[in-house]
Design a protein around this motif. Sequence first.
Motif, PDB file in Angstrom:
ATOM      1  N   ASP A  46      74.135  79.500 112.488  1.00 13.48           N
ATOM      2  CA  ASP A  46      73.167  78.653 112.138  1.00 13.48           C
ATOM      3  C   ASP A  46      72.839  79.306 110.714  1.00 13.48           C
ATOM      4  O   ASP A  46      72.042  78.575 109.957  1.00 13.48           O
ATOM      5  CB  ASP A  46      71.923  78.912 112.755  1.00 13.48           C
ATOM      6  CG  ASP A  46      71.361  80.256 112.916  1.00 13.48           C
ATOM      7  OD1 ASP A  46      72.389  81.106 112.499  1.00 13.48           O
ATOM      8  OD2 ASP A  46      70.369  80.644 113.733  1.00 13.48           O
ATOM      9  N   THR A  47      73.652  79.788 109.917  1.00 11.71           N
ATOM     10  CA  THR A  47      73.418  80.350 108.406  1.00 11.71           C
ATOM     11  C   THR A  47      74.711  80.234 107.964  1.00 11.71           C
ATOM     12  O   THR A  47      75.621  81.101 108.028  1.00 11.71           O
ATOM     13  CB  THR A  47      72.754  81.485 108.220  1.00 11.71           C
ATOM     14  OG1 THR A  47      71.623  81.591 109.332  1.00 11.71           O
ATOM     15  CG2 THR A  47      72.194  82.048 106.798  1.00 11.71           C
ATOM     16  N   LEU A  48      74.902  79.636 106.685  1.00 12.17           N
ATOM     17  CA  LEU A  48      76.007  79.510 105.648  1.00 12.17           C
ATOM     18  C   LEU A  48      75.545  79.890 104.404  1.00 12.17           C
ATOM     19  O   LEU A  48      74.565  79.569 103.849  1.00 12.17           O
ATOM     20  CB  LEU A  48      76.536  78.248 105.767  1.00 12.17           C
ATOM     21  CG  LEU A  48      76.918  77.598 107.226  1.00 12.17           C
ATOM     22  CD1 LEU A  48      76.924  76.038 107.350  1.00 12.17           C
ATOM     23  CD2 LEU A  48      78.100  78.026 107.847  1.00 12.17           C
TER      24      LEU A  48
ATOM     25  N   TYR B  95      73.779  80.422  97.482  1.00 13.14           N
ATOM     26  CA  TYR B  95      73.113  79.281  98.070  1.00 13.14           C
ATOM     27  C   TYR B  95      73.048  79.755  99.552  1.00 13.14           C
ATOM     28  O   TYR B  95      74.255  80.131 100.136  1.00 13.14           O
ATOM     29  CB  TYR B  95      73.642  78.070  97.681  1.00 13.14           C
ATOM     30  CG  TYR B  95      73.441  77.463  96.496  1.00 13.14           C
ATOM     31  CD1 TYR B  95      72.268  76.513  96.267  1.00 13.14           C
ATOM     32  CD2 TYR B  95      74.165  78.203  95.213  1.00 13.14           C
ATOM     33  CE1 TYR B  95      71.962  76.317  94.874  1.00 13.14           C
ATOM     34  CE2 TYR B  95      73.587  77.709  94.101  1.00 13.14           C
ATOM     35  CZ  TYR B  95      72.524  76.786  93.750  1.00 13.14           C
ATOM     36  OH  TYR B  95      72.244  76.418  92.743  1.00 13.14           O
ATOM     37  N   ARG B  96      72.273  79.295 100.289  1.00  8.10           N
ATOM     38  CA  ARG B  96      71.841  79.513 101.770  1.00  8.10           C
ATOM     39  C   ARG B  96      71.702  78.247 102.347  1.00  8.10           C
ATOM     40  O   ARG B  96      70.965  77.478 101.921  1.00  8.10           O
ATOM     41  CB  ARG B  96      71.046  80.536 101.955  1.00  8.10           C
ATOM     42  CG  ARG B  96      70.816  80.673 103.397  1.00  8.10           C
ATOM     43  CD  ARG B  96      69.626  81.834 103.530  1.00  8.10           C
ATOM     44  NE  ARG B  96      69.685  82.611 104.591  1.00  8.10           N
ATOM     45  CZ  ARG B  96      68.785  82.758 105.353  1.00  8.10           C
ATOM     46  NH1 ARG B  96      67.613  81.902 105.250  1.00  8.10           N
ATOM     47  NH2 ARG B  96      68.710  83.402 106.588  1.00  8.10           N
ATOM     48  N   ALA B  97      72.411  77.797 103.427  1.00 13.66           N
ATOM     49  CA  ALA B  97      72.144  76.434 104.342  1.00 13.66           C
ATOM     50  C   ALA B  97      71.610  77.184 105.739  1.00 13.66           C
ATOM     51  O   ALA B  97      72.375  77.795 106.228  1.00 13.66           O
ATOM     52  CB  ALA B  97      73.103  75.746 104.317  1.00 13.66           C
TER      53      ALA B  97
ATOM     54  N   ASP C  12      74.641  74.209 120.946  1.00 12.68           N
ATOM     55  CA  ASP C  12      73.414  74.866 120.838  1.00 12.68           C
ATOM     56  C   ASP C  12      73.575  76.189 120.248  1.00 12.68           C
ATOM     57  O   ASP C  12      74.609  76.982 120.606  1.00 12.68           O
ATOM     58  CB  ASP C  12      73.032  75.448 122.467  1.00 12.68           C
ATOM     59  CG  ASP C  12      71.649  76.398 122.619  1.00 12.68           C
ATOM     60  OD1 ASP C  12      71.307  76.429 121.290  1.00 12.68           O
ATOM     61  OD2 ASP C  12      71.496  76.760 123.453  1.00 12.68           O
ATOM     62  N   THR C  13      72.923  76.467 119.009  1.00 14.66           N
ATOM     63  CA  THR C  13      73.349  77.244 118.293  1.00 14.66           C
ATOM     64  C   THR C  13      72.867  79.012 118.720  1.00 14.66           C
ATOM     65  O   THR C  13      72.866  79.909 117.991  1.00 14.66           O
ATOM     66  CB  THR C  13      72.869  77.173 116.748  1.00 14.66           C
ATOM     67  OG1 THR C  13      71.408  77.078 116.620  1.00 14.66           O
ATOM     68  CG2 THR C  13      73.633  76.014 116.122  1.00 14.66           C
TER      69      THR C  13
END
Length: 192
Positions: A51-53, A137-139, A160-161
């Motif tokens: 869930d985090t990039l 940068y963060r998504a 489902d993350t």
Amino acid sequence: MTSAELRGQAATPAEQARQILTSNRYLVVATATPGAAPWVTSVYFAHQGLDTLWWVSRPSTRHSRLIAANPQVAITIFDSSVPVGHASAVYAEAWAQECSSELAADEVHLYSKRSIDDQVRAWTALDVTGPSELRLYRAQVTALWILATGDGPDRRIRVDTGSSQRTLDAQHTEPCDTRLTHPTAPAKGTLP
């Protein structure tokens, strides 16, 4: 592990998504102007969980300016080297923003670890804050799918993350992280 090898395994959708994130180095981020004109770009990325990039870009690039104006993005991660019919891919909806100096200092080590593992270079907060031309940068992923295999083209399976996901809709105005501020969109019809 290649996409073809992954297809042959009886992995859960979350395990498949994790493998795709781990085995690929670039993601494609889709952005849009306030008037809905699309733009895509590829960037080297790091991830934590599903869930985090993170990626590093210049704030002056078109995709970075568009993220500042509209933080809702779509992301695809895939292996383009496999034969037709053997693809695996992750698709995501996310909120993306330039990390504040504080958040960059807290999280750049996660991006740096992947860069070091790939024998590229180490990254520090000084590389993505202050007078540096680059920013982290963060998504924050709000919805995730994988490409289903063996069932024809473009069938996606929801993943489902393992974290609380927000529904991405046009009314949602919360930033992806409370330490990041929500940008103000430019006047309609102007390209940031």
